[in-house]
Write an enzyme that holds these catalytic residues in place. Structure first.
Site, PDB file in Angstrom:
ATOM      1  N   LYS A 188       0.852  -1.196   0.000  1.00  0.00           N
ATOM      2  CA  LYS A 188       0.000   0.000   0.000  1.00  0.00           C
ATOM      3  C   LYS A 188       0.883   1.240   0.000  1.00  0.00           C
ATOM      4  CE  LYS A 188      -4.272   0.976   2.553  1.00  0.00           C
ATOM      5  NZ  LYS A 188      -4.925   0.758   3.853  1.00  0.00           N
TER       6      LYS A 188
HETATM    7  C1  E4P Z   1      -8.348   1.696   3.907  1.00  0.00           C
HETATM    8  O1  E4P Z   1      -7.515   0.953   3.438  1.00  0.00           O
HETATM    9  C2  E4P Z   1      -8.183   2.429   5.154  1.00  0.00           C
HETATM   10  O2  E4P Z   1      -7.418   1.616   6.014  1.00  0.00           O
HETATM   11  C3  E4P Z   1      -9.474   2.704   5.877  1.00  0.00           C
HETATM   12  O3  E4P Z   1     -10.604   2.299   5.136  1.00  0.00           O
HETATM   13  C4  E4P Z   1      -9.578   4.064   6.464  1.00  0.00           C
HETATM   14  O4  E4P Z   1     -10.801   4.164   7.140  1.00  0.00           O
HETATM   15  P1  E4P Z   1     -11.098   5.274   8.228  1.00  0.00           P
HETATM   16  O5  E4P Z   1     -11.406   6.560   7.534  1.00  0.00           O
HETATM   17  O6  E4P Z   1     -12.300   4.754   8.975  1.00  0.00           O
HETATM   18  O7  E4P Z   1      -9.886   5.368   9.091  1.00  0.00           O
END
Ligand code: E4P
Length: 218
Positions: free
Chosen positions: A83
Site C-alpha cells: 500500500k
Molecule cells: C483503507 O484501506 C483504510 O485503512 C481505511 O478504510 C480508512 O478508514 P477510516 O477513515 O475509517 O480510518
C-alpha cells in the site's frame, strides 16, 4: 463484489475468514498501532489466515524509502499487497513495485477521481477512495466512487476500485449498486450486514411453530 476487512485484529480476521466471508484484508499504520503488535508479525499472522491480498502500508514518503520498505514487506508473505500513498513518489513506487517486485499494489488516501485516474495510469492493482472521510468533510464520497467507476469503464482500466473508509451498511449497499469491485469494511459493519429485524422475527415464529409440531428432522 469482493469483501476485504479493514482491521489488523487477528481474532476478528480469523472469525470472519472462518465464516467464508473474506476475500482480503487492508491494514494501515493506525490499525497496526491499534493492534498493539509489530507490523511484520501481525502481517505474517494475517497472511497465514487469509488467502487473498493483505495490504501492508509503507510509511516512507520518498520513492527510495518506499521501495526499501516495499521490498521488506513483500518478503513477509506471497499475498502481501503493498500500500502506497497517493503522492507522486507513491505513484512512482506503484509502477516500480509491480515491475520490479511483481507485487500487487494498493494506492491509498484517494479523495478524487483525478487522483484515481493517476493511480490507474501508474498500474495500481487497487485504488482506495475514502468515502467516510469525504462525507465527514461535507463532500459526497459515493459520488467520487461513481465518477471513478465511469472513468475506469471509459478506458477499460483494470485497476480495481477498493471502496474504503466505509462507515455503514448503507455505504456497502451503495458501493455495490455503483459497481465498486471491492469494499473494505470494518469488522462490526461487515457483521451488521446479516442483520434484519424481520429475519429475527421470522425465525422466532418458525421455531415456535416447529416446536408445536413435536417433530424432529434428525
Ligand atoms: C483503507 O484501506 C483504510 O485503512 C481505511 O478504510 C480508512 O478508514 P477510516 O477513515 O475509517 O480510518
Amino acid at each position: 463484489m469482493k469483501f476485504f476487512v479493514d482491521t489488523a485484529d487477528v481474532a476478528e480476521i480469523r472469525e470472519l475468514n472462518d465464516l467464508g466471508l473474506l476475500d482480503g484484508v487492508t491494514t494501515n499504520p493506525s490499525l497496526i498501532l491499534k493492534s498493539g503488535g509489530n507490523i511484520a508479525d501481525v502481517t505474517r499472522e494475517i497472511c497465514d489466515i487469509v488467502d487473498g491480498p493483505v495490504s501492508a502500508e509503507v510509511v516512507a514518503t520518498d520513492f527510495e524509502g518506499m521501495m526499501r520498505e516495499a521490498t521488506s514487506l513483500a518478503k513477509i508473505a506471497e499475498n502481501v499487497c503493498i500500500k502506497v500513498p497517493l503522492t507522486f513518489d507513491g505513484l512512482k513506487a506503484c509502477s516500480a513495485i509491480r515491475g520490479d517486485l511483481d507485487r500487487q499494489t494498493n494506492v491509498t488516501l484517494c479523495f478524487s477521481a483525478n487522483q484515481a485516474l493517476l493511480a490507474a495510469k501508474a498500474g495500481a492493482s487497487f485504488i482506495s477512495p475514502f468515502i467516510g472521510r469525504l462525507d465527514d468533510m461535507g463532500f459526497d464520497g459515493m459520488e467520487v466512487i461513481a465518477e471513478i467507476r465511469q472513468i475506469y469503464d471509459n478506458y477499460d482500466f483494470d485497476t480495481e476500485i477498493l471502496a474504503a473508509s466505509i462507515r455503514s451498511a448503507d455505504h456497502v449497499k451503495r458501493c455495490a449498486l455503483i459497481g465498486a469491485d471491492v469494499a473494505t469494511v470494518p469488522p462490526a459493519t461487515l457483521k451488521a450486514l446479516v442483520k434484519h429485524p424481520l429475519t429475527d422475527k421470522g425465525l422466532e415464529a418458525f421455531l415456535a411453530d416447529w416446536a408445536k409440531t413435536g417433530q424432529k428432522i434428525v
